[in-house]
Design an enzyme around this catalytic site. Sequence first.
Site, PDB file in Angstrom:
ATOM      1  N   THR A  17       0.793  -1.117  -0.031  1.00  0.00           N
ATOM      2  CA  THR A  17      -0.031   0.008  -0.095  1.00  0.00           C
ATOM      3  C   THR A  17       0.970   1.123   0.008  1.00  0.00           C
ATOM      4  OG1 THR A  17      -0.213  -0.039   2.403  1.00  0.00           O
ATOM      5  CG2 THR A  17      -1.951  -1.035   1.140  1.00  0.00           C
ATOM      6  N   GLY A  18       2.295   1.225  -0.037  1.00  0.00           N
ATOM      7  CA  GLY A  18       3.116   2.399  -0.157  1.00  0.00           C
ATOM      8  C   GLY A  18       2.985   2.855  -1.494  1.00  0.00           C
ATOM      9  N   SER A  19       3.542   4.014  -1.517  1.00  0.00           N
ATOM     10  CA  SER A  19       3.714   4.798  -3.186  1.00  0.00           C
ATOM     11  C   SER A  19       4.312   3.817  -3.977  1.00  0.00           C
ATOM     12  CB  SER A  19       4.199   6.061  -2.908  1.00  0.00           C
ATOM     13  OG  SER A  19       5.447   6.127  -2.450  1.00  0.00           O
ATOM     14  N   GLU A  20       5.551   3.181  -3.845  1.00  0.00           N
ATOM     15  CA  GLU A  20       6.250   2.416  -4.628  1.00  0.00           C
ATOM     16  C   GLU A  20       5.713   1.304  -4.915  1.00  0.00           C
ATOM     17  OE1 GLU A  20       9.378   3.038  -6.383  1.00  0.00           O
ATOM     18  OE2 GLU A  20       8.820   5.067  -5.618  1.00  0.00           O
ATOM     19  N   ILE A  96      13.548  -5.252  -4.178  1.00  0.00           N
ATOM     20  CA  ILE A  96      13.694  -4.083  -5.335  1.00  0.00           C
ATOM     21  C   ILE A  96      14.541  -2.956  -4.458  1.00  0.00           C
ATOM     22  CG2 ILE A  96      12.711  -2.202  -6.684  1.00  0.00           C
ATOM     23  CD1 ILE A  96      12.279  -5.341  -7.823  1.00  0.00           C
ATOM     24  N   THR A  97      14.278  -3.074  -3.210  1.00  0.00           N
ATOM     25  CA  THR A  97      14.835  -1.919  -2.277  1.00  0.00           C
ATOM     26  C   THR A  97      16.320  -1.509  -2.493  1.00  0.00           C
ATOM     27  OG1 THR A  97      12.957  -2.554  -0.630  1.00  0.00           O
ATOM     28  CG2 THR A  97      14.712  -1.194   0.217  1.00  0.00           C
ATOM     29  N   TYR A 159      17.379  -3.795 -19.867  1.00  0.00           N
ATOM     30  CA  TYR A 159      16.080  -3.350 -20.529  1.00  0.00           C
ATOM     31  C   TYR A 159      16.713  -2.900 -22.058  1.00  0.00           C
ATOM     32  CZ  TYR A 159      14.996  -1.321 -16.119  1.00  0.00           C
ATOM     33  OH  TYR A 159      14.612  -1.374 -14.638  1.00  0.00           O
ATOM     34  N   GLU A 209      29.774  -5.450 -14.386  1.00  0.00           N
ATOM     35  CA  GLU A 209      30.241  -4.063 -14.059  1.00  0.00           C
ATOM     36  C   GLU A 209      31.642  -4.422 -13.594  1.00  0.00           C
ATOM     37  OE1 GLU A 209      27.512  -2.465 -11.552  1.00  0.00           O
ATOM     38  OE2 GLU A 209      26.015  -1.673 -13.004  1.00  0.00           O
ATOM     39  N   HIS A 248      27.074   1.268  -9.040  1.00  0.00           N
ATOM     40  CA  HIS A 248      26.412   0.567  -7.869  1.00  0.00           C
ATOM     41  C   HIS A 248      27.413   0.601  -6.673  1.00  0.00           C
ATOM     42  CE1 HIS A 248      23.733  -1.271 -10.804  1.00  0.00           C
ATOM     43  NE2 HIS A 248      22.826  -0.940  -9.862  1.00  0.00           N
TER      44      HIS A 248
END
Length: 290
Positions: A17-20, A96-97, A159, A209, A248
Amino acid sequence: MSVLVNKDSKIIVQGFTGSEGTFHASQMIEYGTNVVGGVTPGKGGTQHLDRPVFNTVKDAVDKAGADVSIIFVPPAFAADAIMEAADAGIKVIITITEGIPVADMVKAYDYIQGKDCRLIGPNCPGVITPGEAKVGIMPGFVFKKGTVGIVSKSGTLTYEAADQVVKQGLGITTAIGIGGDPIIGTTTKEAVELLMNDPETKAIVMIGEIGGQLEADAAKWIKADGNRKPVIGFIAGESAPKGRTMGHAGAIVGGSDDTAQAKKQIMRDNGIHVVDSPAEIGKKVKEVLG
């Protein structure tokens, strides 16, 4: 076939329910992903995005049969969310965090070693099996179904690689963004191994990387395994100043052997088809597949 996620996966969103969580869960549902609910402590019994909200991951497993979780919990609480998912019996935990404290990830990593689960990430774009399940933050429209697997430290380059492959008239079995943090669950080698053992994957794109040994370890395993499928490799960071940590948090540069050029040479020595630009990935895949 696919690896990690497919149309039958039952996915929950931790931090639903958070924005993200709300934004990306909406995108996942719109893509057709089988999102069976989400977890926000204290909001159990309510509905969000026309899906049930549970107080705990165990409730989601018991009541909705969840077997995959995607985590959008703030950094301070994300390691606990990983451990809760593992305790509840979730098989694939996609985190994802970004910005999870290293000390927290050390604890979470050790904790899940005895559990029957696989952690992807943290600080990753997720996993997508085109046309079946998008469990992450990637733009789904870029990915078309096909026979090329992708393993990448970088979200953006995941991507880009998919776009390059699709432009050659090919497509993707599963794309796995492993994440760029110092401590991650599934390594490059482990993700490559999953795709190497997938009968529908005919070639693998491996994107790394500067920093760390993950790509070198994977390259050596690929050769030891007999180079069963063609692997196309790219290493980002060639223009980085020598010895400079960039990108990163996991890109901790380890000296003269830990440069883009050195990594690319290790990959070539182990039978990987290395390209010098991400723009060349699709053409090289097309070439090796004939």
